[in-house]
Scaffold this active site. Structure first.
Site, PDB file in Angstrom:
ATOM      1  CG  HIS A   1      -1.705  -1.244   1.376  1.00  0.00           C
ATOM      2  ND1 HIS A   1      -1.301  -2.280   2.190  1.00  0.00           N
ATOM      3  CD2 HIS A   1      -2.836  -1.655   0.764  1.00  0.00           C
ATOM      4  CE1 HIS A   1      -2.159  -3.271   2.095  1.00  0.00           C
ATOM      5  NE2 HIS A   1      -3.095  -2.938   1.233  1.00  0.00           N
TER       6      HIS A   1
ATOM      7  N   GLY B   1      -7.234  12.229   7.739  1.00  0.00           N
ATOM      8  CA  GLY B   1      -7.995  11.190   7.046  1.00  0.00           C
ATOM      9  C   GLY B   1      -8.000  11.415   5.540  1.00  0.00           C
TER      10      GLY B   1
ATOM     11  NE  ARG C   1      -8.347  10.500  13.682  1.00  0.00           N
ATOM     12  CZ  ARG C   1      -9.019  11.068  12.674  1.00  0.00           C
ATOM     13  NH1 ARG C   1      -8.441  11.305  11.522  1.00  0.00           N
ATOM     14  NH2 ARG C   1     -10.282  11.433  12.835  1.00  0.00           N
TER      15      ARG C   1
ATOM     16  CD  GLU D   1     -11.636   9.310  15.949  1.00  0.00           C
ATOM     17  OE1 GLU D   1     -11.986   8.191  16.405  1.00  0.00           O
ATOM     18  OE2 GLU D   1     -10.576   9.490  15.337  1.00  0.00           O
ATOM     19  CG  MET D   2     -15.642   7.330  11.768  1.00  0.00           C
ATOM     20  SD  MET D   2     -16.488   7.281  10.177  1.00  0.00           S
ATOM     21  CE  MET D   2     -16.920   5.556  10.077  1.00  0.00           C
ATOM     22  CD  GLU D   3     -10.756   7.965  10.733  1.00  0.00           C
ATOM     23  OE1 GLU D   3     -10.856   8.918  11.544  1.00  0.00           O
ATOM     24  OE2 GLU D   3     -11.569   7.772   9.819  1.00  0.00           O
TER      25      GLU D   3
ATOM     26  NE  ARG E   1      -8.365  18.907   6.148  1.00  0.00           N
ATOM     27  CZ  ARG E   1      -9.486  19.037   6.836  1.00  0.00           C
ATOM     28  NH1 ARG E   1      -9.575  18.512   8.040  1.00  0.00           N
ATOM     29  NH2 ARG E   1     -10.517  19.657   6.317  1.00  0.00           N
TER      30      ARG E   1
ATOM     31  CG  ASP F   1     -19.923  17.151  12.864  1.00  0.00           C
ATOM     32  OD1 ASP F   1     -18.789  16.911  12.400  1.00  0.00           O
ATOM     33  OD2 ASP F   1     -20.631  16.299  13.397  1.00  0.00           O
TER      34      ASP F   1
ATOM     35  NE  ARG G   1      -5.837  -0.283  -2.656  1.00  0.00           N
ATOM     36  CZ  ARG G   1      -6.854  -1.151  -2.685  1.00  0.00           C
ATOM     37  NH1 ARG G   1      -8.019  -0.805  -2.232  1.00  0.00           N
ATOM     38  NH2 ARG G   1      -6.677  -2.354  -3.156  1.00  0.00           N
TER      39      ARG G   1
END
Ligand code: HPA
Length: 239
Positions: free
Chosen positions: A9, A25, A92, A185-187, A29, A210, A48
């Site tokens: 990857h 993410g 992050r 969040e997601m990570e 950015r 938000d 990718r």
């Protein structure tokens, strides 16, 4: 099977990625950070569209690479960076939806810990639930910087979810909020879990984009200003 860089990857050669990697993410950015905050940035991955760049900040070699959205893609890239590129620190730099009353759009959140619904840690076959936590030295340095910059922030738990659009349970964030969790969040959980197993350091610095309870969203100018604070903190603590 012996795994080594370049990887499935990441096409960067060994040595082309710095000891510290900032991970937003969003690939665009990552490009924006390289173009606006780093000197002499060179693109070292585009597989990718998970763009990665290496350059310098105040003379320090720093890389920036996108993680993509969610635990699996954060997990793949963080694992390869730590285990195959000798990366020591991943910071992050992302956005998060506030669920705590006192958080306002644009505030920073330092993720001391991450609650999660991802099965990511199941692979380690632990006889309990792994507590996904930040690396204290990075967290301490980041909070010191935020104080010097008079940034508005909170430090605490976040909730890393695999599901952005829950079908049935729209109240789940309220229940997390009752447990003192600051934002969603997601990570972060996947990052902290992979870092722990690799014996490396990780921190999530998040900007509130938000408010999940009120539906309030960030305006473009606030996003820009506070995003800059988050980036400066991450770059200043990079080793
Ligand atoms: N949910 C999950 N991830 C997010 C959100 C959210 O509301 N806002 C920013 N990242």
């Amino acid at each position: 099977m012996t795994l080594k860089a370049p990887t499935h990857h990441i096409s960067a050669q060994p040595g082309e990625i710095a000891k510290t990697v900032l991970m937003p993410g969003d690939p665009l950015r990552a490009k924006f950070i390289a173009e606006n905050f780093l000197e002499d940035a060179v693109q070292v991955n585009s597989i990718r569209c998970m763009y990665a760049y290496t350059g310098t900040y105040k003379g320090k070699k720093v890389s920036v690479m996108a993680s993509g959205i969610g635990a699996p893609t954060m997990g793949v890239h963080a694992w390869e960076l730590y285990n195959l590129y000798d990366v020591e620190n991943i910071i992050r730099v992302g956005t998060t939806g506030a669920i705590h009353d006192e958080l306002k759009i644009g505030d920073l959140v330092f993720a001391l810990g991450a609650c999660y619904n991802t099965p990511y840690a199941d692979q380690y076959k632990l006889s309990g639930t792994f507590s996904a936590v930040a690396s204290y030295p990075l967290l301490r340095d980041a909070v010191d910087k935020a104080d010097q910059m008079k940034a508005k922030y909170m430090v605490g738990n976040v909730y890393s979810t695999d599901i952005f659009y829950p079908e049935y349970d729209r109240e789940e964030n309220e229940r997390w909020s009752k447990m003192g969790v600051l934002s969603v969040e997601m990570e972060t959980a996947a990052l902290y879990i992979v870092a722990a197993r690799a014996g490396k350091k990780a921190l999530s610095i998040l900007t509130v984009s938000d408010h999940v309870m009120t539906g309030e969203k960030v305006s473009a100018d606030i996003r820009e200003k506070n995003f800059t604070d988050m980036m400066k903190i991450a770059l200043e603590i990079a080793e």
